[in-house]
Design a protein around this motif. Sequence first.
Motif, PDB file in Angstrom:
ATOM      1  N   GLY A  22       9.205 -10.990 -40.085  1.00 24.19           N
ATOM      2  CA  GLY A  22       7.968 -11.585 -39.186  1.00 24.19           C
ATOM      3  C   GLY A  22       8.209 -11.598 -37.525  1.00 24.19           C
ATOM      4  N   GLY A  23       9.650 -11.305 -37.159  1.00 23.94           N
ATOM      5  CA  GLY A  23      10.375 -12.181 -35.946  1.00 23.94           C
ATOM      6  C   GLY A  23      10.209 -10.485 -35.231  1.00 23.94           C
ATOM      7  N   ASN A  24      10.176  -9.494 -36.362  1.00 30.61           N
ATOM      8  CA  ASN A  24      10.190  -7.936 -35.437  1.00 30.61           C
ATOM      9  C   ASN A  24       9.516  -7.091 -35.528  1.00 30.61           C
ATOM     10  OD1 ASN A  24      13.031  -9.065 -34.672  1.00 30.61           O
ATOM     11  ND2 ASN A  24      13.749  -7.967 -36.675  1.00 30.61           N
ATOM     12  N   VAL A  25       8.026  -7.884 -36.371  1.00 34.50           N
ATOM     13  CA  VAL A  25       6.640  -6.880 -36.413  1.00 34.50           C
ATOM     14  C   VAL A  25       6.176  -6.425 -35.027  1.00 34.50           C
ATOM     15  CG1 VAL A  25       4.548  -7.126 -37.171  1.00 34.50           C
ATOM     16  CG2 VAL A  25       6.500  -7.694 -38.734  1.00 34.50           C
ATOM     17  N   LEU A  26       6.053  -7.543 -34.103  1.00 34.01           N
ATOM     18  CA  LEU A  26       5.538  -7.154 -33.057  1.00 34.01           C
ATOM     19  C   LEU A  26       6.315  -5.726 -32.232  1.00 34.01           C
ATOM     20  CD1 LEU A  26       3.768 -10.404 -31.608  1.00 34.01           C
ATOM     21  CD2 LEU A  26       3.048  -8.401 -33.044  1.00 34.01           C
ATOM     22  N   ASP A  27       7.502  -5.999 -32.617  1.00 37.99           N
ATOM     23  CA  ASP A  27       8.799  -4.950 -31.586  1.00 37.99           C
ATOM     24  C   ASP A  27       7.882  -3.349 -32.414  1.00 37.99           C
ATOM     25  OD1 ASP A  27       9.766  -7.060 -30.079  1.00 37.99           O
ATOM     26  OD2 ASP A  27      11.532  -6.828 -30.784  1.00 37.99           O
ATOM     27  N   ALA A  28       7.756  -3.769 -33.565  1.00 33.70           N
ATOM     28  CA  ALA A  28       7.485  -2.633 -34.297  1.00 33.70           C
ATOM     29  C   ALA A  28       5.845  -1.576 -33.564  1.00 33.70           C
ATOM     30  CB  ALA A  28       7.691  -2.219 -35.353  1.00 33.70           C
ATOM     31  N   VAL A  29       5.617  -2.792 -33.413  1.00 32.21           N
ATOM     32  CA  VAL A  29       4.041  -2.453 -32.737  1.00 32.21           C
ATOM     33  C   VAL A  29       3.508  -1.724 -32.266  1.00 32.21           C
ATOM     34  CG1 VAL A  29       1.583  -3.786 -32.839  1.00 32.21           C
ATOM     35  CG2 VAL A  29       2.683  -4.462 -34.410  1.00 32.21           C
ATOM     36  N   ARG A  30       4.989  -2.410 -30.541  1.00 34.04           N
ATOM     37  CA  ARG A  30       4.003  -1.840 -29.330  1.00 34.04           C
ATOM     38  C   ARG A  30       5.000  -0.319 -28.900  1.00 34.04           C
ATOM     39  NH1 ARG A  30       5.255  -7.670 -28.402  1.00 34.04           N
ATOM     40  NH2 ARG A  30       6.942  -7.638 -28.791  1.00 34.04           N
TER      41      ARG A  30
END
Length: 248
Positions: free
Chosen positions: A62-70
Amino acid sequence: MRDVLGWRRVFGVMAPSTNTVVQPDFDDLRPPGVTNHIARIFTPDADAVSDDSFRAGIATIGGNVLDAVRSVVTCRPDHLIMGMSAVTFLDGVAGAEAFIRQVRDASGLDVTIGSHACAAALEAHGGVRRVAVLSPYWPVMNAGVARYLGERGHTVVRDLALRCPSWTGIARVTPAECRAALLRLDGDDVDAILQVGTNLSMLRLAAAAELFLGKPVIAINAATYWHALRSTGITDRVAGFGRLLEEF
């Protein structure tokens, strides 16, 4: 001018780096003019997974999801798909909605998530209230799925957690093992069977099981991709992967 290969839709897909099933599954389901583009969510593989380590692993993902999104939005997709189920079920409907808001804020795009897709798939079949759940995970995950489905008006009659010993070990569960699990879960008190865990290979087995069990058997990868297609106006019927994609 549209993308020359994704001239209908370009999907950005976020998936755990340990997941080897969701990408080929989604590619098998895509109609002409739709393309899938994967961003890997950094996920350390874990051995001897337990309820506690499972929750810790989900927190890491969950903490790494937004890096993948970006990362994936740089290819300018039309729509995003979360190719991992656990983070979308835990903490119920409110947690799922909070996850969607986070992704929208980071990307400016709508996102399809597994929990909402599975609920929509159950509702599409009509009259489904009593559900059995199969997961490759540990009991804490199944409890999260039951909570979410309960908030959506469904009752989990029984569930089976396969307790896979690692994230990559999920992809090693055989069709024979999955078939045996479906037979354990089935019964006259169950309207449908739902499989969660996007790294568990169930796409074709779920479609076959609908024939020999005589009821909806929903694989999360089929439900998630179906929901993404329908949410973006693509109504193509895809044969060979169960009633959901063939009829709804």
